[in-house]
Design a protein around this motif. Structure first.
Motif, PDB file in Angstrom:
ATOM      1  N   LEU B   6      -3.013   1.050  -7.007  1.00 20.53           N
ATOM      2  CA  LEU B   6      -3.818   1.313  -5.816  1.00 20.53           C
ATOM      3  C   LEU B   6      -5.281   1.548  -6.190  1.00 20.53           C
ATOM      4  O   LEU B   6      -6.180   1.271  -5.405  1.00 20.53           O
ATOM      5  CB  LEU B   6      -3.266   2.534  -5.075  1.00 20.53           C
ATOM      6  N   ARG B 422      17.097 -10.694  -3.618  1.00 18.04           N
ATOM      7  CA  ARG B 422      15.956 -10.774  -4.535  1.00 18.04           C
ATOM      8  C   ARG B 422      15.917 -12.123  -5.245  1.00 18.04           C
ATOM      9  O   ARG B 422      14.844 -12.698  -5.441  1.00 18.04           O
ATOM     10  CB  ARG B 422      16.011  -9.640  -5.575  1.00 18.04           C
ATOM     11  N   ILE B 462       2.147 -11.503   2.094  1.00 21.12           N
ATOM     12  CA  ILE B 462       1.635 -10.129   1.967  1.00 21.12           C
ATOM     13  C   ILE B 462       2.744  -9.133   2.288  1.00 21.12           C
ATOM     14  O   ILE B 462       2.947  -8.155   1.562  1.00 21.12           O
ATOM     15  CB  ILE B 462       0.423  -9.907   2.910  1.00 21.12           C
ATOM     16  N   LEU B 463       3.482  -9.392   3.345  1.00 21.08           N
ATOM     17  CA  LEU B 463       4.538  -8.465   3.760  1.00 21.08           C
ATOM     18  C   LEU B 463       5.617  -8.338   2.687  1.00 21.08           C
ATOM     19  O   LEU B 463       5.985  -7.226   2.285  1.00 21.08           O
ATOM     20  CB  LEU B 463       5.161  -8.942   5.079  1.00 21.08           C
ATOM     21  N   MET B 466       4.314  -6.523  -0.326  1.00 22.80           N
ATOM     22  CA  MET B 466       4.148  -5.103  -0.079  1.00 22.80           C
ATOM     23  C   MET B 466       5.505  -4.389  -0.051  1.00 22.80           C
ATOM     24  O   MET B 466       5.652  -3.296  -0.602  1.00 22.80           O
ATOM     25  CB  MET B 466       3.436  -4.892   1.254  1.00 22.80           C
ATOM     26  N   LEU B 467       6.491  -5.033   0.560  1.00 21.31           N
ATOM     27  CA  LEU B 467       7.800  -4.395   0.661  1.00 21.31           C
ATOM     28  C   LEU B 467       8.468  -4.219  -0.702  1.00 21.31           C
ATOM     29  O   LEU B 467       9.267  -3.321  -0.900  1.00 21.31           O
ATOM     30  CB  LEU B 467       8.724  -5.189   1.590  1.00 21.31           C
ATOM     31  N   TYR B 468       8.137  -5.100  -1.624  1.00 25.11           N
ATOM     32  CA  TYR B 468       8.746  -4.992  -2.957  1.00 25.11           C
ATOM     33  C   TYR B 468       7.880  -4.219  -3.941  1.00 25.11           C
ATOM     34  O   TYR B 468       8.258  -4.037  -5.080  1.00 25.11           O
ATOM     35  CB  TYR B 468       9.054  -6.379  -3.519  1.00 25.11           C
ATOM     36  N   PHE B 469       6.710  -3.780  -3.485  1.00 26.59           N
ATOM     37  CA  PHE B 469       5.828  -3.045  -4.397  1.00 26.59           C
ATOM     38  C   PHE B 469       6.447  -1.698  -4.730  1.00 26.59           C
ATOM     39  O   PHE B 469       6.916  -0.982  -3.863  1.00 26.59           O
ATOM     40  CB  PHE B 469       4.453  -2.839  -3.750  1.00 26.59           C
ATOM     41  N   ASP B 470       6.430  -1.382  -6.000  1.00 27.42           N
ATOM     42  CA  ASP B 470       6.964  -0.108  -6.456  1.00 27.42           C
ATOM     43  C   ASP B 470       5.818   0.669  -7.090  1.00 27.42           C
ATOM     44  O   ASP B 470       5.107   0.146  -7.939  1.00 27.42           O
ATOM     45  CB  ASP B 470       8.078  -0.381  -7.481  1.00 27.42           C
ATOM     46  N   ASP B 471       5.667   1.932  -6.673  1.00 31.61           N
ATOM     47  CA  ASP B 471       4.566   2.742  -7.225  1.00 31.61           C
ATOM     48  C   ASP B 471       4.626   2.813  -8.747  1.00 31.61           C
ATOM     49  O   ASP B 471       3.607   2.852  -9.417  1.00 31.61           O
ATOM     50  CB  ASP B 471       4.635   4.169  -6.669  1.00 31.61           C
TER      51      ASP B 471
END
Lengths: 308, 481
Positions: B6, B422, B462-463, B466-471
């Protein structure tokens, strides 16, 4: 150059609006879902729990506390407020929200076991919180424990990342009544007991202030608290010394706050694999056998206002 | 700072606006800002290692000037060039290879007792990349391919340009340095294409590579505990993990550079659609492959020598390339494996058989091409197992495990929703890259004329990303090299 920036900003605004609409729709679908755990939060936040006897705990409550059976045998309204994978810090904020939006119960039944007494940082099914993200009371009690960020709150769809689609997609293998999940199958063969070291002893100290706050609140408001140790298959989940610590801790709580302590860990069904969904949880058949004894004790000891 | 954080999401727009709106009118200030932003980008990881980049940059810049000064005295110029190479490779060797050689020495002569001679230095992120980039400059000056720059800021910007600083593409001075010498003009279509390429890079990294990595790590941490089917799937998933990870990084880097009016070289050209190993190596990590070709292989005589010498040159180039990736016998073995696959092609003169893109004028490959693509992919995947293994015995146990404990029941695991939901994105990635295989990246959109469809695709990518993004998303694999 400025055209590019302008277009990027416009794209961002459209994206924000689109994702906000999607976020709203997802939240609404989740809020109205009949799947657990959404249905329990829906009842709590909507003020529709409407029960005299409420069981609070982790998934043991969901599978062991047979509300259908107890309603008919006790003649009062019951509710299974199970919070799968939770510890008492999480159960505590669930209770706080429940109390702020629903009529008070007469009896609170707390299912206790060593798992619910140990602390973990993992958020269990974080999706269950999303429909109520913009509720002020919900944020006030849930966010400090779960640690959601500003990005989770203000970037639409951001919190839905790593979403567990199985919460919606998996077929229902059971029917759900007032928080209780009736499971008809039993697991065979049973897996071996977990050999991981238990952290019960160290975490109960951290959770004690929360328990004391909870028990004193109940005592002051005239709500009877009952501690229940449910049966587990051959007591698989008790590490050496752990059960003794659990007993002594909660018996002490019971004495101090006028609560009851009911131990079903040695109930005869603990050796009957047809009564268990897995070594930890009862199935539908097991829950009926267990609740037969539980309802008798609740009627005699609590609802008839007799002390043990 | 990593692209998948981020912090970078905030860093990029700020740097972009300052670069064009505040420093855009003065080239010198703009270059200075590039250096400052790049040093902040790198220093976010560990500011102490900025000194290494500064040393590498400074000595390479000075050596360029000196080489040019003595261009008529070849002997002096050669010594200066050699000194710069030794200095840069010395730093690289110290941080990256010293412990490996010390341990190997101890294993051979000291009975494995290396406690007193190991340094345990932290490997600076991206050291192999910026070292090679700096080296290419002084070598090109020595060869007279480029005139040295007298502007030290320009040169520092060339070495440290943040999009490609830590994992490439390894740029050449002949391409990148002149771009820092000219006033940059923002090109709208280049900017838009840059954003598309960045988006595609994130998709490959977050949706493909990170998920594959979870499964691959689990399998490689307990090879005996997994049956042959799962091992085979892990090998295939690692092939997609490393491609998604590294080509994803390259796409983000190249796309980001486009936003700053800089054109970086292409690093990947749909390598998994190659019909033989030679074509694969023309399409995989192009900046490194061509670096070794230009600065090692050709100076050694390349393919214009006797067959024995060509074979030796080929073996050396692949071993060096393998060793560049890290100080481990597995990388050497991986290099040797590819050399063995490459040698028959080069010795029979078939190494340049497939220069054009597959099915150039058709939608689909024919059966022969499809078979060639699959076979090449399988061979490359075998190589990736060696590459991924912690050591050679582990690689061997992986291959041995492929033939153990298989049953059809094992396939049930791959039918569950989580896996399929996946795995389907791998097919989406391959499909998109196949359609756009003639383009620089998968989301070039040259074939999508309808604006509504284009925007629908942007929103969808983008969606999903974003949904698969892991911190806690893992770093890019190639950072360690």
């Amino acid at each position: 150059m400025s055209k590019f920036v302008r277009h990027c900003l416009l794209f961002g605004v459209v994206l924000f609006l689109l994702f906000s609409a999607m976020d709203f729709c997802c939240s609404k679908v989740a809020e109205r879902s009949d799947r657990q755990p959404f249905n329990i939060w829906h009842d709590i936040m909507g003020g529709t729990v409407d029960a005299d006897v409420v069981a609070l705990g982790n998934s043991l409550v969901t599978l062991d506390f047979n509300t259908e059976y107890l309603d008919s045998t006790l003649g009062v309204k019951t509710y299974a407020m199970g919070f799968s994978g939770s510890q008492f810090d999480r159960q505590s904020y669930m209770y706080s929200l429940y109390r702020s939006r629903n009529r008070p119960p007469k009896v609170m039944v707390n299912f206790i076991d060593q798992r619910s007494m140990s602390l973990t940082k993992r958020v269990p099914d974080k999706e269950q919180f999303f429909p109520w993200f913009f509720d002020k009371d919900f944020r006030r009690v849930v966010f400090p424990v779960e640690g959601f960020s500003l990005a989770d709150r203000f970037i639409p769809m951001w919190r839905w990342r790593e979403f567990n689609f199985n919460l919606f997609l998996s077929r229902l293998d059971s029917h759900i009544t007032k928080g209780f999940k009736y499971v008809s199958y039993s697991l065979s063969p049973f897996p071996e007991a977990s050999s991981k070291p238990m952290r019960f002893g160290s975490d109960i100290v951290a959770l004690t202030p929360l328990w004391e706050e909870y028990l004193s609140r109940n005592a002051s408001e005239g709500i009877r608290t009952v501690f229940v140790v449910p049966p587990m298959y051959n007591s698989y989940f008790y590490a050496p010394g752990c059960k003794e610590l659990l007993d002594s801790t909660f018996q002490a709580f019971a004495r101090r706050y006028g609560a009851n302590f009911l131990d079903y860990s040695s109930l005869s069904i603990k050796e009957d694999s047809t009564c268990f969904r897995d070594p930890y949880h009862l199935n539908g058949k097991g829950s009926e056998v267990f609740c037969e004894t539980l309802s008798r004790d609740l009627r005699n000891l609590v609802l008839m206002d007799k002390n043990p | 700072m990593t692209f998948n954080s981020l912090v970078f999401a905030a860093f990029l727009p700020v740097v972009f606006c300052l670069y064009w709106f505040v420093f855009g009118r003065n080239l010198k200030w703009q270059n200075l800002f590039v250096v400052a932003a790049s040093y902040v980008f790198y220093g976010w990881w560990d500011w102490k290692f900025l000194i290494l980049i500064a040393i590498t940059s400074f000595f390479s810049w000075v050596s360029g000037l000196l080489i040019y000064k003595y261009k008529d005295e070849r002997r002096k110029a050669r010594w200066i060039s050699a000194a710069n190479i030794i200095l840069n490779l010395g730093i690289l060797g110290l941080f990256k290879y010293y412990d490996f050689f010390a341990q190997s020495f101890a294993d051979l002569f000291l009975g494995g007792k290396a406690d007193g001679i190991l340094l345990h230095l932290i490997l600076p992120v991206g050291i192999s990349f910026y070292t090679f980039q700096a080296l290419s400059y002084s070598i090109d000056v020595y060869r007279g391919k480029i005139e040295p720059t007298r502007d030290i800021i320009q040169f520092f910007a060339y070495v440290s340009f943040f999009p490609q600083l830590v994992a490439g593409p390894i740029e050449r001075a002949t391409n990148l340095l002149p771009q820092f010498a000219q006033k940059r003009v923002f090109d709208y279509s280049q900017g838009v294409d840059g954003l598309r390429q960045i988006l595609w890079g994130y998709f490959k990294k977050i949706v493909i590579a990170d998920w594959c990595g979870v499964y691959v790590d689990e399998v490689f941490s307990d090879i005996p505990g997994h049956d042959g089917v799962r091992l085979a799937v892990a090998a295939v998933l690692f092939a997609f993990q490393i491609y998604g990870d590294f080509s994803g990084y390259s796409d983000i880097a190249i796309g980001t550079a486009k936003l700053f009016g800089i054109k970086l070289m292409r690093n990947f050209a749909t390598p998994y659609f190659s019909r033989d190993i030679a074509e694969f190596w023309r399409r995989w990590h192009i900046s490194l492959t061509t670096w070794f070709r230009d600065y090692v292989y050709i100076p050694m005589g390349g393919s214009r020598r006797s067959k024995a010498r060509v074979a030796l040159n080929t073996m050396v180039i692949f071993l060096v390339s393998g060793f560049w990736h890290g100080a481990n016998w597995t990388f050497l073995a991986w290099g040797a494996f590819h050399a063995l696959l490459f040698l028959p092609l080069i010795l029979t003169g078939n190494n340049r058989k497939y220069k054009e893109i597959v099915a150039e004028d058709r939608r689909l490959p024919n059966l022969k091409e499809f078979g060639q693509i699959v076979l090449t992919f399988v061979l490359v995947t075998v190589g990736w197992v060696i590459f991924r293994a912690d050591n050679l015995p582990q690689a061997w146990s992986f291959f041995a495990g492929l033939f153990h404990g298989n049953s059809l029941d094992d396939l049930k695991f791959f039918g569950n929703m989580t896996f399929l939901s996946r795995a389907v994105w791998i097919f989406v990635m391959l499909l998109v890259e196949w359609v756009d295989r003639r383009e620089e990246h998968g989301l070039s959109m040259r074939n999508t004329r309808c604006r509504a469809v284009r925007y629908a695709i942007y929103f969808a990518v983008i969606l999903v990303t974003m949904l698969y993004f892991d911190d806690g998303s893992p770093k890019f694999i190639y950072f360690q090299f």
